[in-house]
Design a protein around this motif. Structure first.
Motif, mmCIF file in Angstrom:
data_model
loop_
_atom_site.group_PDB
_atom_site.id
_atom_site.type_symbol
_atom_site.label_atom_id
_atom_site.label_comp_id
_atom_site.label_asym_id
_atom_site.label_seq_id
_atom_site.Cartn_x
_atom_site.Cartn_y
_atom_site.Cartn_z
ATOM 1 N N ALA A 173 0.818 -1.218 0.000
ATOM 2 C CA ALA A 173 0.000 0.000 0.000
ATOM 3 C C ALA A 173 0.849 1.263 0.000
ATOM 4 C CB ALA A 173 -0.940 0.001 1.209
ATOM 5 N N VAL A 174 2.104 1.186 0.479
ATOM 6 C CA VAL A 174 2.951 2.384 0.457
ATOM 7 C C VAL A 174 3.323 2.743 -0.978
ATOM 8 C CG1 VAL A 174 3.836 1.818 2.751
ATOM 9 C CG2 VAL A 174 5.152 1.164 0.739
ATOM 10 N N ASP A 175 3.465 1.741 -1.845
ATOM 11 C CA ASP A 175 3.718 2.010 -3.263
ATOM 12 C C ASP A 175 2.498 2.617 -3.930
ATOM 13 O OD1 ASP A 175 6.307 1.109 -3.153
ATOM 14 O OD2 ASP A 175 5.882 -0.859 -4.010
ATOM 15 N N VAL A 176 1.322 2.145 -3.531
ATOM 16 C CA VAL A 176 0.086 2.681 -4.098
ATOM 17 C C VAL A 176 -0.066 4.158 -3.735
ATOM 18 C CG1 VAL A 176 -2.434 2.553 -3.990
ATOM 19 C CG2 VAL A 176 -1.083 0.451 -4.173
ATOM 20 N N TYR A 177 0.243 4.482 -2.477
ATOM 21 C CA TYR A 177 0.178 5.886 -2.066
ATOM 22 C C TYR A 177 1.143 6.736 -2.889
ATOM 23 C CZ TYR A 177 0.286 10.067 0.876
ATOM 24 O OH TYR A 177 0.213 11.364 1.320
ATOM 25 N N ALA A 178 2.369 6.244 -3.040
ATOM 26 C CA ALA A 178 3.368 7.001 -3.810
ATOM 27 C C ALA A 178 2.935 7.170 -5.263
ATOM 28 C CB ALA A 178 4.716 6.294 -3.736
ATOM 29 N N LEU A 179 2.328 6.126 -5.831
ATOM 30 C CA LEU A 179 1.841 6.243 -7.204
ATOM 31 C C LEU A 179 0.707 7.262 -7.284
ATOM 32 C CD1 LEU A 179 2.028 5.247 -10.116
ATOM 33 C CD2 LEU A 179 0.408 3.428 -9.537
ATOM 34 N N LEU A 199 0.727 10.435 -9.680
ATOM 35 C CA LEU A 199 -0.352 10.721 -10.628
ATOM 36 C C LEU A 199 -0.907 12.119 -10.381
ATOM 37 C CD1 LEU A 199 -2.256 9.855 -12.873
ATOM 38 C CD2 LEU A 199 -3.667 8.700 -11.155
ATOM 39 N N HIS A 200 -1.140 12.468 -9.121
ATOM 40 C CA HIS A 200 -1.621 13.810 -8.784
ATOM 41 C C HIS A 200 -0.633 14.870 -9.272
ATOM 42 C CE1 HIS A 200 -2.518 17.345 -6.296
ATOM 43 N NE2 HIS A 200 -3.708 16.826 -6.062
ATOM 44 N N THR A 201 0.660 14.606 -9.096
ATOM 45 C CA THR A 201 1.682 15.568 -9.513
ATOM 46 C C THR A 201 1.715 15.718 -11.029
ATOM 47 O OG1 THR A 201 2.996 14.926 -7.570
ATOM 48 C CG2 THR A 201 4.126 16.141 -9.313
ATOM 49 N N LEU A 256 -10.048 7.649 -8.605
ATOM 50 C CA LEU A 256 -8.994 6.655 -8.428
ATOM 51 C C LEU A 256 -7.757 7.280 -7.784
ATOM 52 C CD1 LEU A 256 -7.994 3.766 -8.912
ATOM 53 C CD2 LEU A 256 -7.215 4.506 -11.176
ATOM 54 N N CYS A 257 -7.367 8.444 -8.245
ATOM 55 C CA CYS A 257 -6.206 9.134 -7.679
ATOM 56 C C CYS A 257 -6.448 9.466 -6.210
ATOM 57 C CB CYS A 257 -5.921 10.401 -8.477
ATOM 58 S SG CYS A 257 -4.441 11.308 -7.943
ATOM 59 N N GLN A 258 -7.639 9.920 -5.887
ATOM 60 C CA GLN A 258 -7.968 10.259 -4.501
ATOM 61 C C GLN A 258 -7.947 9.025 -3.606
ATOM 62 O OE1 GLN A 258 -11.964 11.842 -3.773
ATOM 63 N NE2 GLN A 258 -11.081 13.410 -2.444
#
Length: 413
Positions: free
Chosen positions: A176-182, A186-188, A226-228
């Motif tokens: 899940a830490v990779d998902v958060y970073a992704l 994506l937001h950036t 999805l990003c949120q």
């Protein structure tokens, strides 16, 4: 070592020359020293060995791993990788936000890499814009050479704006830490800035993340949602990498399908206008028969030069006397498969596989049943790739339409 190429929160990438094999390479040096913790050295070495066995077309291969004494007397781990020609994603973002289809396509490729790594128990822990290289073959994720096993104790590795909230509390390493970073990445890409302004560990720890994660405006609803969700404060509320692959595939597929529907309606409307004009002119006979137009011989047109109409356009233009050849049908399938829209997000290995199966399908065989079996195999391949998330629904729809043409051509061949 020749010169530094990029710097991240965990490491520095150097351009170097391999004197043994006489080739240019990239060497990624871990910035944290390992000399004070022997167990840390063993852990890093084990992780590098596991990552070296992880092979994915969108991840950088690992040539070698080693440790060296730094000028300050510490011990630093390093990973040797191929030197690729490309631009760091961070440099691309510095020029401004990316169009959402481009950002989604990049995130999709990265999510596929993470999905494959997570399936093997590997967690990247530093998915950042600095660790993504934009090459001619698409985005490549760097730094899997120093990953971690899921469940390992957390450490200080990572780039602060991309660090998941639970890592600040010392939670064990988890996909899940990779998902958060992704989600941060994506937001950036979509906005040109990270979702939270903190750039240091202290600022990140001081940030009060009690409000819902920020939501990107001006993009499709499904993409913003999805990003949120990727930025959810609780790890269990985030999607998996596989769910991100499915979601982004649907987002890109829906957008492509919408463009094709609008294009088809435009063609249909033009055809209706043309038909109305034809009926109007037929009310009064022309003063003399129009000259007969000479059509070029079929052999004078190369299949690669033929247009690739949408299913709607093909339905309008079809006639009982028009029979498409096997070569034309195969060329239409290949054209759609290699087109940027709607199949632009398809992996190169999938394109190669489908092309080879197509060649087998159109190879002359004995009897119609053998040829129909070839097209059935190709349809099954398409279904499998869609289920794996490696083919968008819009791409599948267009390719199946070309297979309908191919079936018809094979029956008349």
């Amino acid at each position: 070592m020749l010169d530094p190429l990029a710097r991240g929160g965990m490491s520095v990438i150097w351009r170097a020359f391999d004197q043994s094999l006489h080739r240019m390479i990239a060497v990624k040096v871990l910035t944290a020293s390992l000399h004070t913790d022997p167990e840390e050295r063993v852990s890093v070495r084990s992780e590098a060995r596991a990552a070296a066995r992880f092979i994915h077309p969108d991840s950088i291969d690992i040539y070698d791993y080693g440790e060296t004494v730094t000028t300050s007397g510490g011990v630093a781990a390093y990973v040797v990788m191929p030197l690729l020609d490309g631009t760091p994603l961070a440099e691309r973002i510095e020029k401004g936000p990316l169009p959402w289809p481009e950002a989604s396509a990049i995130a999709l490729r990265l999510a596929r890499v993470l999905m494959a790594g997570h399936a093997r128990g590997l967690v990247h822990r530093d998915v950042t814009a600095e660790n993504v290289l934009l090459t001619a073959d698409g985005p490549k994720l760097l730094d899997f050479g120093i990953a971690a096993w899921a469940g390992d104790p957390d450490d200080d590795r990572g780039t602060p704006p991309y660090v998941a909230p639970e890592r600040l509390l010392g939670a064990p390493t988890h996909p899940a830490v990779d998902v958060y970073a992704l989600g941060v990445l994506l937001h950036t890409m979509l906005t040109g800035r990270t979702p939270y302004p903190g750039t240091t560990w202290e600022e990140i720890e001081a940030a009060h993340r009690t409000a819902p994660p920020p939501r990107v405006a001006g993009v499709p609803y499904a993409l913003a949602s999805l990003c949120q969700r990727c930025l959810a404060h609780e790890p269990e509320d985030r999607p998996t990498a596989a769910q991100i692959v499915s979601g982004l595939t649907n987002v890109l597929g829906t957008a492509s399908l919408g463009r094709h529907v609008r294009r088809g309606l435009t063609v249909a409307g033009s055809a209706a206008v043309a038909l109305s004009a034809l009926l109007w002119f037929q009310q009064a006979p022309p003063p003399e028969p129009p000259p007969r137009l000479v059509q070029p011989a079929p052999s004078s047109v190369s299949p690669s030069m033929l247009p690739s109409p949408s299913p709607t356009a093909r339905l309008i233009e079809s006639s009982p006397n028009a029979v498409i050849t096997v070569e034309q049908a195969a060329a239409g399938f290949t054209t759609v498969l290699r087109a940027r829209t709607p199949c632009g997000a398809t992996d190169d290995d999938v394109v190669l596989d489908l092309t080879q199966v197509l060649q087998n399908a159109v190879t002359p065989r004995h009897g119609p049943s053998a040829q129909s079996a070839g097209t059935r195999g190709l349809r099954q391949k398409l279904s499998d790739r869609l289920r794996e998330g490696r083919l968008s629904p819009a791409c599948l729809s267009e390719l199946e339409a070309r297979l309908d043409d191919l079936d018809t051509a094979l029956r008349h061949d």
